[in-house]
Structure formats: C-alpha cells, structure tokens
Scaffold this motif. Structure first.
Motif, PDB file in Angstrom:
ATOM      1  N   ALA A 114       0.835  -1.204   0.000  1.00 45.39           N
ATOM      2  CA  ALA A 114       0.000   0.000   0.000  1.00 45.39           C
ATOM      3  C   ALA A 114       0.870   1.253   0.000  1.00 45.39           C
ATOM      4  O   ALA A 114       0.569   2.236  -0.691  1.00 45.39           O
ATOM      5  N   ARG A 115       1.977   1.209   0.733  1.00 46.36           N
ATOM      6  CA  ARG A 115       2.886   2.351   0.770  1.00 46.36           C
ATOM      7  C   ARG A 115       3.594   2.531  -0.577  1.00 46.36           C
ATOM      8  O   ARG A 115       3.850   3.660  -1.003  1.00 46.36           O
ATOM      9  N   GLU A 116       3.895   1.425  -1.223  1.00 41.27           N
ATOM     10  CA  GLU A 116       4.514   1.515  -2.540  1.00 41.27           C
ATOM     11  C   GLU A 116       3.582   2.188  -3.535  1.00 41.27           C
ATOM     12  O   GLU A 116       4.023   2.963  -4.399  1.00 41.27           O
ATOM     13  N   VAL A 117       2.296   1.903  -3.431  1.00 44.16           N
ATOM     14  CA  VAL A 117       1.308   2.557  -4.291  1.00 44.16           C
ATOM     15  C   VAL A 117       1.329   4.065  -4.060  1.00 44.16           C
ATOM     16  O   VAL A 117       1.316   4.864  -5.008  1.00 44.16           O
ATOM     17  N   VAL A 118       1.357   4.471  -2.801  1.00 43.39           N
ATOM     18  CA  VAL A 118       1.367   5.896  -2.459  1.00 43.39           C
ATOM     19  C   VAL A 118       2.567   6.591  -3.082  1.00 43.39           C
ATOM     20  O   VAL A 118       2.468   7.711  -3.607  1.00 43.39           O
ATOM     21  N   HIS A 119       3.729   5.931  -3.065  1.00 42.46           N
ATOM     22  CA  HIS A 119       4.966   6.535  -3.572  1.00 42.46           C
ATOM     23  C   HIS A 119       5.118   6.401  -5.085  1.00 42.46           C
ATOM     24  O   HIS A 119       6.070   6.961  -5.655  1.00 42.46           O
ATOM     25  N   SER A 120       4.210   5.689  -5.737  1.00 44.58           N
ATOM     26  CA  SER A 120       4.401   5.357  -7.152  1.00 44.58           C
ATOM     27  C   SER A 120       4.174   6.510  -8.117  1.00 44.58           C
ATOM     28  O   SER A 120       4.651   6.467  -9.255  1.00 44.58           O
ATOM     29  N   ARG A 121       3.446   7.554  -7.687  1.00 44.67           N
ATOM     30  CA  ARG A 121       3.153   8.675  -8.584  1.00 44.67           C
ATOM     31  C   ARG A 121       3.036   9.977  -7.812  1.00 44.67           C
ATOM     32  O   ARG A 121       2.822   9.977  -6.589  1.00 44.67           O
ATOM     33  N   GLN A 122       3.130  11.084  -8.530  1.00 45.30           N
ATOM     34  CA  GLN A 122       2.905  12.401  -7.950  1.00 45.30           C
ATOM     35  C   GLN A 122       1.410  12.699  -8.091  1.00 45.30           C
ATOM     36  O   GLN A 122       0.974  13.353  -9.028  1.00 45.30           O
ATOM     37  N   TRP A 123       0.616  12.235  -7.143  1.00 45.01           N
ATOM     38  CA  TRP A 123      -0.840  12.251  -7.271  1.00 45.01           C
ATOM     39  C   TRP A 123      -1.424  13.664  -7.231  1.00 45.01           C
ATOM     40  O   TRP A 123      -2.471  13.926  -7.813  1.00 45.01           O
ATOM     41  N   CYS A 124      -0.772  14.563  -6.528  1.00 42.07           N
ATOM     42  CA  CYS A 124      -1.219  15.958  -6.412  1.00 42.07           C
ATOM     43  C   CYS A 124      -0.012  16.875  -6.598  1.00 42.07           C
ATOM     44  O   CYS A 124       1.111  16.397  -6.826  1.00 42.07           O
ATOM     45  N   LYS A 125      -0.239  18.162  -6.506  1.00 40.01           N
ATOM     46  CA  LYS A 125       0.859  19.112  -6.684  1.00 40.01           C
ATOM     47  C   LYS A 125       1.991  18.804  -5.721  1.00 40.01           C
ATOM     48  O   LYS A 125       3.177  18.843  -6.091  1.00 40.01           O
ATOM     49  N   GLU A 126       1.641  18.539  -4.482  1.00 40.81           N
ATOM     50  CA  GLU A 126       2.616  18.159  -3.457  1.00 40.81           C
ATOM     51  C   GLU A 126       2.059  16.975  -2.680  1.00 40.81           C
ATOM     52  O   GLU A 126       0.882  16.957  -2.337  1.00 40.81           O
ATOM     53  N   VAL A 127       2.895  15.980  -2.415  1.00 41.30           N
ATOM     54  CA  VAL A 127       2.477  14.799  -1.664  1.00 41.30           C
ATOM     55  C   VAL A 127       3.407  14.632  -0.467  1.00 41.30           C
ATOM     56  O   VAL A 127       4.622  14.503  -0.627  1.00 41.30           O
ATOM     57  N   VAL A 128       2.832  14.654   0.718  1.00 41.69           N
ATOM     58  CA  VAL A 128       3.593  14.467   1.954  1.00 41.69           C
ATOM     59  C   VAL A 128       3.162  13.133   2.561  1.00 41.69           C
ATOM     60  O   VAL A 128       1.995  12.947   2.900  1.00 41.69           O
ATOM     61  N   VAL A 129       4.093  12.197   2.663  1.00 41.79           N
ATOM     62  CA  VAL A 129       3.779  10.855   3.154  1.00 41.79           C
ATOM     63  C   VAL A 129       4.334  10.683   4.560  1.00 41.79           C
ATOM     64  O   VAL A 129       5.521  10.936   4.813  1.00 41.79           O
ATOM     65  N   LEU A 130       3.455  10.256   5.463  1.00 42.76           N
ATOM     66  CA  LEU A 130       3.860  10.023   6.850  1.00 42.76           C
ATOM     67  C   LEU A 130       3.576   8.561   7.184  1.00 42.76           C
ATOM     68  O   LEU A 130       2.417   8.131   7.184  1.00 42.76           O
TER      69      LEU A 130
END
Length: 312
Positions: free
Chosen positions: A57-73
């Motif tokens: 699931a985390r790999e999916v989150v990191h796989s693309r620039q989904w919005c202008k800025e993406v901050v993952v915690l």
C-alpha cells in the motif's frame, strides 16, 4: 486560489488505495492541492502476508505524484483508524485551518474537489456549519426539492471536509458525550428516530468494543446544533465492503452508490436543517442496516455449518 489540503488514511489495501488515488488525481484541483497521506503500521501480531500488504500500500502511495505536493507520513506501529484520523486531521488543520478527508476505500468524482473547496470557502465563517460532505446514501430526493445541496445535522464520514473552528469542538471524551446527549434529550434525534443505534455505538466506544472517531464527530454536531452540507447526488462511492475491511464486510453493501459525473454547484440555500431528508436517512438505515445484520447472521451460520460438516 488557495485549495484546502487533502488528507488520506491508508493501511493495508493496496488495490483500494490505488483506486482512491487514481480517482482523486482526475480532479483538476488535484494539480493545485497538497496531499497528506498517513500510512498506518502493521499490527504487532501481523502475519508476513499482512505486513507485505502494508508495504505494498505504501509503494502505491509513492508510485506517482498524485497531487501538486504529496507528503507521506509512515507510522512504525499500528495506531488504528480512529487514532490515525483524529491525530492526522488535528495536525493538518493546525497548519492550514481547513482540511478535506478521505480514507483508502473511497472513489471520488472528478468534481469532488471543486465541490468540497467551494463549500469550504462559502461556509468558512458560518458558525452553525460543521462540515462539507461529498457522499449521499442511494436515496431519492423529494421531487419538489430544486437546489443542488441541502443541510442536515449528520456530519458523515465518507469524503468530508471541515475547518479548525469546527474541529476544535470535537469531543474525545465519550463518557462526557453520552451524559450530555442524555441531559439534553437528544437520543431519539441522534439515533435518526430509530433508524440506527448510534447512541449504543457511543456506549460501545466507551466500553472499548469499537474504536470510532466518527461516532464522536457525529455527537459533536448534534450537541452543538451544527449542520453539514450534502450534495443531492453522491460525488463519492464507498468501495470498502471487502473481506479485508476492518469494521465491516457483507455480501450486500447498502452504502454503495454510483458516482455523479457532473459538477454540483454550491448555491445560496437557507442555513437550516432539512428535517424531511434527515428522517429519510433514518428510514433508509432502518430498512437497510437491518438487512445487512440479517445477512451477517446468515453468513456466520453458513461458515459455522461448513466448518462442522466439511461442506457448503
């Protein structure tokens, strides 16, 4: 134009997470928005397969620039959805003053962010408003109702947004909430006039049988006589009725609805509770939540029978 930050809560469902992010990215406003993604950690007793799903699931989150800025915690340990939502919303709203909230089992319309931001801007300083909500149960509006939006007390939890002035009223102490609802005689209204046992859920929360931020958010709305804006067509679809769901899995999902694919304008309407629709929500839940309970009992009986007989 400043757009509200979006917060997404993710755990161990990579396919659903991917669907949520793909639908979100199809909103024009996503290209001008900041997305915060809170990834919960695996439970202490998680199997290797479950740990792998959290990682995927985390790999999916990191796989693309989904919005202008993406901050993952990414949490190292499992916090659970209720704690994750309360802490995450509180953290982001302190920085930005408003927020749009999604979970990893929701698919949204290409016009979802436009509606949410329009609503958040329009009612930012309206003290009686607690939230903007994008999902609507699959019910029919009264034929003589013309506006594109309406208001009721229920703040909902399937694709919503709020402001710091409203979120600051959120009461974590369930015992205090129960006492105030009793004191003010709000139990019947809080239960949608017998439509669903929300008050019982508060007792379950108090006794540790459920862990829900949403039931306390709902209580906040009723205790402060605050309203939420809804669209007359759903801009959100709930896809969470799967076997991996933490809180609910049924063969029949009464919350499922198609996504409306056109713009919902946020027009001038009276800031008042649309009691007829609020009671219609209660009727819908009374009929359909009961159906899911019966289905759940049948499902458990079928599983038990299969276990003791060795066949279906």
């Amino acid at each position: 134009m400043e757009f509200a930050p979006i917060v997404l809560f993710v755990y161990n469902r990579p396919e659903l997470t991917l669907s949520t992010l793909q639908h979100l990215s199809e909103n024009r406003e996503a290209g001008e928005s900041t997305l915060y993604v809170y990834c919960d950690g695996a439970k202490e007793n998680a199997t290797p397969e479950q740990v792998a799903l959290v990682k995927k699931a985390r790999e999916v989150v990191h796989s693309r620039q989904w919005c202008k800025e993406v901050v993952v915690l990414e949490a190292e340990k499992n916090k659970g959805l209720a704690t994750s939502v309360i802490d995450g919303v509180t953290e982001v709203i302190r920085k930005h003053g408003k927020v749009i909230v999604l979970e990893d089992d929701l698919a949204v319309s290409p016009y979802f962010l436009q509606y949410m931001n329009d609503g958040l801007r329009k009612y930012e300083h309206e003290e009686r408003m607690i939230a903007i909500h994008g999902y609507l149960y699959p019910i029919e509006m009264p034929g003589d109702y013309k506006p594109a939006t309406f208001m009721i007390h229920d703040p909902g939890c399937l694709g919503w947004g709020t402001w710091s002035r409203a979120w600051n009223k959120f009461e974590r102490d369930t015992e205090k909430v129960i006492a105030q609802i009793k004191e003010r005689g709000l139990k019947k209204e809080f239960d949608f006039w017998g439509g669903y046992p929300f008050f019982r859920m508060l007792h379950q929360q108090k006794n540790g049988k459920v862990s829900s931020w949403a039931i306390r958010w709902r209580a906040t709305a009723y205790l402060n006589d605050m309203l939420t804006l809804y669209p007359v067509k759903s801009l959100v679809r709930h896809d969470g009725n799967v076997a991996s769901a933490t809180h609910h899995f049924m063969e029949y999902d009464y919350t499922y609805t198609e996504i409306y694919q056109e713009r919902i304008p946020v027009e001038d309407i009276p800031v008042s509770n649309y009691l007829l629709i609020e009671k219609k929500f209660g009727t819908f839940l009374r009929r359909n939540a009961g159906m899911t309970f019966e289905a759940k009992v049948k499902q458990r009986i079928a599983k038990f029978w299969k276990k003791i007989t060795g066949n279906g």
